[in-house]
Design an enzyme around this catalytic site. Sequence first.
Site, PDB file in Angstrom:
ATOM      1  N   CYS A 190     -16.410   1.888   0.717  1.00  0.00           N
ATOM      2  CA  CYS A 190     -15.233   1.050   1.010  1.00  0.00           C
ATOM      3  C   CYS A 190     -14.792   1.170   2.463  1.00  0.00           C
ATOM      4  CB  CYS A 190     -14.096   1.420   0.068  1.00  0.00           C
ATOM      5  SG  CYS A 190     -13.662   3.164   0.117  1.00  0.00           S
ATOM      6  N   HIS A 220      -7.361   0.734  -6.347  1.00  0.00           N
ATOM      7  CA  HIS A 220      -7.569  -0.113  -5.165  1.00  0.00           C
ATOM      8  C   HIS A 220      -8.259  -1.409  -5.626  1.00  0.00           C
ATOM      9  CE1 HIS A 220      -7.832  -1.356  -1.149  1.00  0.00           C
ATOM     10  NE2 HIS A 220      -8.629  -0.445  -0.622  1.00  0.00           N
ATOM     11  N   ARG A 225       0.879  -1.179   0.000  1.00  0.00           N
ATOM     12  CA  ARG A 225       0.000   0.000   0.000  1.00  0.00           C
ATOM     13  C   ARG A 225       0.909   1.219   0.000  1.00  0.00           C
ATOM     14  NH1 ARG A 225      -5.294   1.531   3.503  1.00  0.00           N
ATOM     15  NH2 ARG A 225      -6.088   0.077   1.959  1.00  0.00           N
ATOM     16  N   ARG A 254     -13.695  -8.539   2.086  1.00  0.00           N
ATOM     17  CA  ARG A 254     -12.264  -8.315   1.791  1.00  0.00           C
ATOM     18  C   ARG A 254     -11.475  -9.560   2.188  1.00  0.00           C
ATOM     19  NH1 ARG A 254     -10.224  -3.116   1.732  1.00  0.00           N
ATOM     20  NH2 ARG A 254      -8.328  -4.158   1.062  1.00  0.00           N
ATOM     21  N   GLN A 261     -10.234  -3.899  -3.209  1.00  0.00           N
ATOM     22  CA  GLN A 261     -11.503  -3.354  -2.730  1.00  0.00           C
ATOM     23  C   GLN A 261     -12.629  -3.600  -3.738  1.00  0.00           C
ATOM     24  OE1 GLN A 261     -12.207  -1.602   0.313  1.00  0.00           O
ATOM     25  NE2 GLN A 261     -14.249  -2.109  -0.415  1.00  0.00           N
ATOM     26  N   ASP A 296     -17.215   7.354  -1.441  1.00  0.00           N
ATOM     27  CA  ASP A 296     -15.946   7.249  -0.716  1.00  0.00           C
ATOM     28  C   ASP A 296     -15.629   8.640  -0.159  1.00  0.00           C
ATOM     29  OD1 ASP A 296     -13.469   6.419   0.240  1.00  0.00           O
ATOM     30  OD2 ASP A 296     -12.472   6.513  -1.708  1.00  0.00           O
TER      31      ASP A 296
HETATM   32  N1  NVA Z   1      -9.934   6.764  -1.387  1.00  0.00           N
HETATM   33  C1  NVA Z   1      -9.560   6.337  -0.061  1.00  0.00           C
HETATM   34  C2  NVA Z   1      -9.802   4.876   0.106  1.00  0.00           C
HETATM   35  C3  NVA Z   1      -9.482   4.315   1.457  1.00  0.00           C
HETATM   36  C4  NVA Z   1      -9.702   2.857   1.547  1.00  0.00           C
HETATM   37  C5  NVA Z   1      -8.100   6.690   0.190  1.00  0.00           C
HETATM   38  O1  NVA Z   1      -7.284   6.494  -0.707  1.00  0.00           O
HETATM   39  O2  NVA Z   1      -7.793   7.182   1.269  1.00  0.00           O
HETATM   40  N1   CP Z   2     -11.221   0.005   2.563  1.00  0.00           N
HETATM   41  C1   CP Z   2      -9.949  -0.081   2.981  1.00  0.00           C
HETATM   42  O1   CP Z   2      -9.026  -0.368   2.222  1.00  0.00           O
HETATM   43  O2   CP Z   2      -9.777   0.147   4.316  1.00  0.00           O
HETATM   44  P1   CP Z   2      -8.421   0.370   5.101  1.00  0.00           P
HETATM   45  O3   CP Z   2      -7.850   1.671   4.642  1.00  0.00           O
HETATM   46  O4   CP Z   2      -8.815   0.373   6.532  1.00  0.00           O
HETATM   47  O5   CP Z   2      -7.472  -0.762   4.775  1.00  0.00           O
END
Ligand code: NVA
Ligand code: CP
Length: 302
Positions: A262, A130, A103, A290, A133, A222
């Site tokens: 998400c 992502h 990540r 997930r 997800q 989101d």
């Molecule tokens: N769009 C959000 C998704 C988190 C799971 C982010 O990138 O922070």
């Molecule tokens: N939806 C998701 O990826 O959550 P986290 O950021 O908690 O991993």
Amino acid sequence: MKKDLLSVYELGLADFEKIFDDARRLKKALKEGKPHASLKGKTLGMIFDKSSTRTRISFEVGMYQLGGIALFLNSRDTQIGRGEIIADSARMMSRYLNGIMIRTYAQANVEEFASSASIPVINGLTDLLHPCQILSDLFTIKEKKGSYKGLKVTYIGDGNNIANTWIDAAARLPFELALACPEGYDPDAHIMARGMKESKEGIVLYRDPFEAAKNADVLYTDVWASMGKESEQEERKKVFKYYQINKKVLKEAKKDALVMHCLPAHRGEEITADVIDGSHSVVIDEAENRLHVQKAILEILL
Ligand code: NVA
Ligand code: CP
């Protein structure tokens, strides 16, 4: 499937269905208490440059349930955080581990890591995409609606990693995608152009969330400010005010529409509390899935 899972765009229809079938089998085995330790002795490294609750827990628990182990590698505590180059990290880690989940910020870094690593690399979220997800979301839609075929999915909000991944999925699978984003916050232009060209059921970008929500089978949103955009939070609150899933927007969708997010969510911003905690919402099932979907991905790749 390819060696890595970096985006859903690189998956074919058979890959999606294999992941969903395996996830269904693994979910059933877990619920029935049946052993399914298919990855005994295998190891997954998990590199995190950003925060996480769901992704970390589901990958870690998933590896444990499959008989393997997962290592949480906060890049701040590793030599990556002190500038060790991606190619060296990837080549060296390939000698210890059976797979890596990353990540981070730049999609290019995950791609570089994957091209240097001899082991599978899984994208656990970048600024651009992502994939884990949206695979879990599609699996959830299949569970609830029987199929994603011919459905209308409406995404309301920021043209971020989640929106981009929905577009990639719509380029590959036969469902209709409507997006509503404020001007200046559109999805990635290249992904959008490619998706519009390749989608079978169509992808349309609206400015008006009510128009986008019309007749939707799924309403999705989101956060307004993703990880890395925290400094824009206040500005974005003004721009996105109208881009909220609330009762009025829900009225535009089909009577049996699913509401998805998400997570993490900001009640009162991109979604109201009554809707995310209401009868249409499947956000907790979506989060649970997930685990099952990523176990399927791990089984296939590792
Ligand atoms: N769009 C959000 C998704 C988190 C799971 C982010 O990138 O922070
Ligand atoms: N939806 C998701 O990826 O959550 P986290 O950021 O908690 O991993």
